[in-house]
Scaffold this motif. Structure first.
Motif, PDB file in Angstrom:
ATOM      1  N   PRO A 195     -29.154   3.506  29.352  1.00 27.53           N
ATOM      2  CA  PRO A 195     -28.604   2.348  28.654  1.00 27.53           C
ATOM      3  C   PRO A 195     -29.462   1.108  28.887  1.00 27.53           C
ATOM      4  O   PRO A 195     -30.214   1.056  29.862  1.00 27.53           O
ATOM      5  N   ASN A 196     -29.333   0.097  28.005  1.00 27.96           N
ATOM      6  CA  ASN A 196     -29.864  -1.215  28.365  1.00 27.96           C
ATOM      7  C   ASN A 196     -28.751  -1.969  29.106  1.00 27.96           C
ATOM      8  O   ASN A 196     -27.680  -1.402  29.379  1.00 27.96           O
ATOM      9  N   GLU A 197     -28.994  -3.256  29.390  1.00 22.49           N
ATOM     10  CA  GLU A 197     -28.012  -3.994  30.210  1.00 22.49           C
ATOM     11  C   GLU A 197     -26.643  -4.051  29.539  1.00 22.49           C
ATOM     12  O   GLU A 197     -25.622  -3.820  30.179  1.00 22.49           O
ATOM     13  N   ILE A 231     -31.471   2.190  33.811  1.00 22.92           N
ATOM     14  CA  ILE A 231     -30.990   1.035  33.039  1.00 22.92           C
ATOM     15  C   ILE A 231     -32.197   0.173  32.680  1.00 22.92           C
ATOM     16  O   ILE A 231     -32.880  -0.354  33.560  1.00 22.92           O
ATOM     17  N   THR A 232     -32.469   0.063  31.375  1.00 22.88           N
ATOM     18  CA  THR A 232     -33.637  -0.715  30.943  1.00 22.88           C
ATOM     19  C   THR A 232     -33.270  -2.198  30.943  1.00 22.88           C
ATOM     20  O   THR A 232     -32.204  -2.589  30.468  1.00 22.88           O
ATOM     21  N   LEU A 233     -34.163  -3.008  31.510  1.00 20.38           N
ATOM     22  CA  LEU A 233     -33.878  -4.429  31.749  1.00 20.38           C
ATOM     23  C   LEU A 233     -34.897  -5.315  31.054  1.00 20.38           C
ATOM     24  O   LEU A 233     -35.292  -6.363  31.584  1.00 20.38           O
ATOM     25  N   GLY A 234     -35.349  -4.904  29.857  1.00 25.36           N
ATOM     26  CA  GLY A 234     -36.290  -5.735  29.100  1.00 25.36           C
ATOM     27  C   GLY A 234     -37.534  -6.047  29.920  1.00 25.36           C
ATOM     28  O   GLY A 234     -38.136  -5.136  30.507  1.00 25.36           O
ATOM     29  N   ASP A 235     -37.899  -7.338  29.975  1.00 23.19           N
ATOM     30  CA  ASP A 235     -39.168  -7.690  30.638  1.00 23.19           C
ATOM     31  C   ASP A 235     -39.109  -7.593  32.162  1.00 23.19           C
ATOM     32  O   ASP A 235     -40.095  -7.864  32.840  1.00 23.19           O
ATOM     33  N   ALA A 287     -42.745   5.314  30.358  1.00 24.63           N
ATOM     34  CA  ALA A 287     -41.862   4.831  29.294  1.00 24.63           C
ATOM     35  C   ALA A 287     -41.801   3.302  29.279  1.00 24.63           C
ATOM     36  O   ALA A 287     -41.653   2.697  28.211  1.00 24.63           O
ATOM     37  N   ASN A 288     -41.902   2.662  30.446  1.00 26.86           N
ATOM     38  CA  ASN A 288     -41.980   1.190  30.477  1.00 26.86           C
ATOM     39  C   ASN A 288     -43.221   0.716  29.716  1.00 26.86           C
ATOM     40  O   ASN A 288     -43.170  -0.287  28.994  1.00 26.86           O
ATOM     41  N   ALA A 289     -44.316   1.437  29.886  1.00 27.98           N
ATOM     42  CA  ALA A 289     -45.541   1.061  29.160  1.00 27.98           C
ATOM     43  C   ALA A 289     -45.332   1.231  27.655  1.00 27.98           C
ATOM     44  O   ALA A 289     -45.733   0.372  26.855  1.00 27.98           O
TER      45      ALA A 289
HETATM   46  P1  ADP Z   1     -33.409  -2.073  24.311  1.00 31.67           P
HETATM   47  O1  ADP Z   1     -34.404  -2.206  23.197  1.00 31.67           O
HETATM   48  O2  ADP Z   1     -32.614  -0.810  24.239  1.00 31.67           O
HETATM   49  O3  ADP Z   1     -32.562  -3.292  24.542  1.00 31.67           O
HETATM   50  P2  ADP Z   1     -35.110  -2.927  26.490  1.00 31.67           P
HETATM   51  O4  ADP Z   1     -35.278  -4.236  25.786  1.00 31.67           O
HETATM   52  O5  ADP Z   1     -34.553  -2.968  27.878  1.00 31.67           O
HETATM   53  O6  ADP Z   1     -34.287  -1.870  25.636  1.00 31.67           O
HETATM   54  O7  ADP Z   1     -36.573  -2.269  26.513  1.00 31.67           O
HETATM   55  C1  ADP Z   1     -36.839  -0.968  26.990  1.00 31.67           C
HETATM   56  C2  ADP Z   1     -38.009  -1.013  27.922  1.00 31.67           C
HETATM   57  O8  ADP Z   1     -39.151  -1.553  27.213  1.00 31.67           O
HETATM   58  C3  ADP Z   1     -37.797  -1.920  29.139  1.00 31.67           C
HETATM   59  O9  ADP Z   1     -37.259  -1.197  30.226  1.00 31.67           O
HETATM   60  C4  ADP Z   1     -39.244  -2.379  29.433  1.00 31.67           C
HETATM   61  O10 ADP Z   1     -39.908  -1.446  30.247  1.00 31.67           O
HETATM   62  C5  ADP Z   1     -39.893  -2.414  28.053  1.00 31.67           C
HETATM   63  N1  ADP Z   1     -39.818  -3.790  27.520  1.00 31.67           N
HETATM   64  C6  ADP Z   1     -38.926  -4.297  26.642  1.00 31.67           C
HETATM   65  N2  ADP Z   1     -39.140  -5.611  26.416  1.00 31.67           N
HETATM   66  C7  ADP Z   1     -40.216  -5.942  27.153  1.00 31.67           C
HETATM   67  C8  ADP Z   1     -40.959  -7.152  27.364  1.00 31.67           C
HETATM   68  N3  ADP Z   1     -40.614  -8.313  26.770  1.00 31.67           N
HETATM   69  N4  ADP Z   1     -42.005  -7.121  28.227  1.00 31.67           N
HETATM   70  C9  ADP Z   1     -42.371  -5.975  28.833  1.00 31.67           C
HETATM   71  N5  ADP Z   1     -41.717  -4.801  28.679  1.00 31.67           N
HETATM   72  C10 ADP Z   1     -40.649  -4.777  27.863  1.00 31.67           C
END
Ligand code: ADP
Length: 317
Positions: A195-197, A231-235, A287-289
């Motif tokens: 999941p995301n946050e 749990i994906t946390l964006g940046d 996957a983060n990359a």
């Molecule tokens: P979702 O699109 O489901 O909300 P996220 O935004 O958490 O998911 O993105 C998934 C993954 O992509 C994150 O865990 C991160 O590794 C990468 N990612 C997303 N946004 C960024 C960002 N602004 N900078 C670097 N990596 C990012």
């Protein structure tokens, strides 16, 4: 859960079955997302092939998987474009049903100038996928190394897919998007939940803002049934919680222009890399990359990186 199946035969090109949505995405660009009740003039509109199922299938194929998709398209002009696009990405489409009574799925995606998005999805033909449909193509799941599911198709169909995979010892990864407040327990009888946050918050009823919040939500989600939780946390990257470790796998620093489909790129590529390496932390970093590269370009599938692009970002840091 699918932990018993030998995957050595397909370590190089794991077999990925994706059960999920296939949509046309209408992307509208604007300076600021509108508030409820507000009308704004946007800057442009573009059509892209999307849907969380199709996006994750494309991500998995680009990352090096041998991918088949199970889904449904409608009886409209979008259907041919959606199928042509999947085939163009070398995705097996023999198990995509065509519904004569329904339109293809449609997503309306608004993106502001900072790359933030808001999304509305019309299920269309995706909403017709039944447990019986999935059972009728069970061989494609049984033959896979991993089944990838999301929540844009009916829950009964997803539950049927998870059951078939579990019985066949096929790993299951669920991206629980769009967020559900209550989830049937069997949906979490899986190997990895990503999941995301906001999805983690919806599933647990807990606030997920800080990394500590994410750790507590991940522990709860594991108690609810998923063997591993990412749990994906964006940046900030991804909080990975397994039986052995709880680790924040950091994000790759990039200039984000559009985070649409970053989570889909994450799910598709984590599946392939996990099968290739057998190492979940390694797969999450990969996957983060993939997620970072997707966020650094506009679009959904069009912004997804190839295996080589992911590898080269990985090596450069
Ligand atoms: P979702 O699109 O489901 O909300 P996220 O935004 O958490 O998911 O993105 C998934 C993954 O992509 C994150 O865990 C991160 O590794 C990468 N990612 C997303 N946004 C960024 C960002 N602004 N900078 C670097 N990596 C990012």
């Amino acid at each position: 859960m699918g932990t018993n199946k030998s995957t050595s035969h397909s370590a190089v090109r794991p077999k990925v079955a994706v059960l999920g949505s296939i949509n046309m995405d209408l992307v509208v660009r604007c300076d600021e997302l509108p508030e409820p009740g507000q009308t704004i003039m946007a800057n442009s509109s573009t059509e892209f092939c999307g849907g969380k199922g199709a996006n994750q299938a494309v991500a998995a194929s680009l990352a090096g998987g041998d991918v088949n998709i199970i889904g449904a398209v409608g009886n409209d002009a979008f259907a041919k474009r959606l199928m042509d696009n999947l085939r163009h990405h070398s995705i097996g489409c023999n198990h995509v049903l065509q519904r004569s009574e329904h339109p293809s799925g449609l997503a309306i995606i608004s993106v502001d100038q900072r790359g933030q998005n808001s999304i509305m999805v019309v299920a269309g033909s995706n909403g017709t996928l039944s447990a019986g449909d999935v059972q009728s193509v069970e061989a494609i799941i049984q033959d896979a190394d991993v089944l990838l599911v999301q929540l844009e198709t009916p829950v009964d169909a997803i539950l049927a897919g998870i059951k078939i995979a579990n019985q066949a010892g096929v790993k299951v990864i669920l991206d629980p998007a769009p967020a559900l407040k209550s989830i049937p327990p069997d949906l979490l009888n899986i190997d990895l939940l990503c999941p995301n946050e906001s999805e983690a918050a919806a599933l647990t009823g807990q606030k997920v803002a800080s990394v500590d919040d994410a750790i507590s939500a991940a522990i709860r989600l594991q108690q609810m049934g998923s063997q591993n939780v990412a749990i994906t946390l964006g940046d900030r990257g991804t909080l990975l919680h397994t039986c052995d470790e709880t680790t924040l796998v950091p994000a790759f620093e990039i200039d984000a222009v559009d985070t649409t489909a970053a989570g889909d790129a994450f799910a598709g590529s984590v599946a392939v890399r996990w099968l290739q390496t057998g190492n979940l932390q390694n797969a999450v970093r990969f996957a983060n990359a993939a997620g970072a590269l997707t966020a650094s370009k506009h679009g959904a599938q069009a912004s997804m990186p190839s295996h080589n692009e992911i590898e080269s970002l990985w090596r450069s840091r």
